[in-house]
Design a protein around this motif. Sequence first.
Motif, short mmCIF file in Angstrom:
data_model
loop_
_atom_site.label_atom_id
_atom_site.label_comp_id
_atom_site.label_asym_id
_atom_site.label_seq_id
_atom_site.Cartn_x
_atom_site.Cartn_y
_atom_site.Cartn_z
N VAL A 170 -4.05 3.05 5.58
CA VAL A 170 -3.30 2.19 4.65
C VAL A 170 -2.43 1.22 5.43
O VAL A 170 -2.27 0.06 5.06
CB VAL A 170 -2.46 3.05 3.68
CG1 VAL A 170 -1.48 2.19 2.90
CG2 VAL A 170 -3.36 3.81 2.73
N SER A 181 3.57 -1.41 3.64
CA SER A 181 3.06 -0.12 3.19
C SER A 181 4.04 1.00 3.46
O SER A 181 4.96 0.87 4.28
CB SER A 181 1.73 0.20 3.91
OG SER A 181 1.95 0.39 5.29
N GLY A 238 0.82 -1.19 0.00
CA GLY A 238 0.00 0.00 0.00
C GLY A 238 0.86 1.25 0.00
O GLY A 238 1.84 1.34 0.75
N GLY A 281 0.19 5.05 0.73
CA GLY A 281 -0.74 6.07 1.19
C GLY A 281 -0.33 7.44 0.67
O GLY A 281 0.80 7.88 0.92
N THR A 293 -4.14 9.27 5.51
CA THR A 293 -4.18 7.93 4.91
C THR A 293 -3.50 6.88 5.80
O THR A 293 -2.96 5.90 5.31
CB THR A 293 -3.50 7.93 3.52
OG1 THR A 293 -2.15 8.39 3.66
CG2 THR A 293 -4.24 8.83 2.56
#
Length: 208
Positions: free
Chosen positions: A177, A184, A167, A169, A174
Amino acid sequence: FSSRRRHTRLQGDWSSDVCSSDLQKNSKIFSRKNNPEQKSVEIVICLDQSGSMHNSMEYAKDAVVVVGEMANDLDIQWGLLSFSHRVQVIKLLENQQYDEAWQEEFMKVYPTGSTDDLAALNKAVEMFADSTAEKKIILFMTDGDGNRKQAEQVKKISETLGYWVIGVGIGEGTKNVRSTYERSIHVGAVKALPLALAKLMLELLSES
């Protein structure tokens, strides 16, 4: 970058951009083209084009260009889709490096609609259907909340298929995420997206 410059750069002219010096200095990555022991890698990029991306889209598209050009230079196959309330496959997971048709479609991507990230994730998995790559990576670029079942599907894909679902973000707000994607990064300043994605690629490829 202007749309015209982006169109040109997609054909392989990335030597003056943010990723070039780091890539050339990293001999492990740069030599992977001629090293049969390196794991084969393929990448699908999922780009959020929902309405909330209106302040981030140009930087997000620049980041896609950086990833694509690094992949092209290293002979790594990559694909691209965009998603809002619907999913559009822009570049198939094959060598379309110099196909202007998909580049034109990419330049037409603009923010609109809601976010169906689950449909995008499932489509990305479908794009790997004929892939024989040892390492399959899905880069999921998004700026907000999506389908509540997304986290469950990400975990399932990672555990059962062995895919790396990462992910990205985009912008403030965000942090979700991190809870949706086991792997991420969060890029609060959207202007830093191209550099952040270049560094992420260097990290991913150095592990392959």
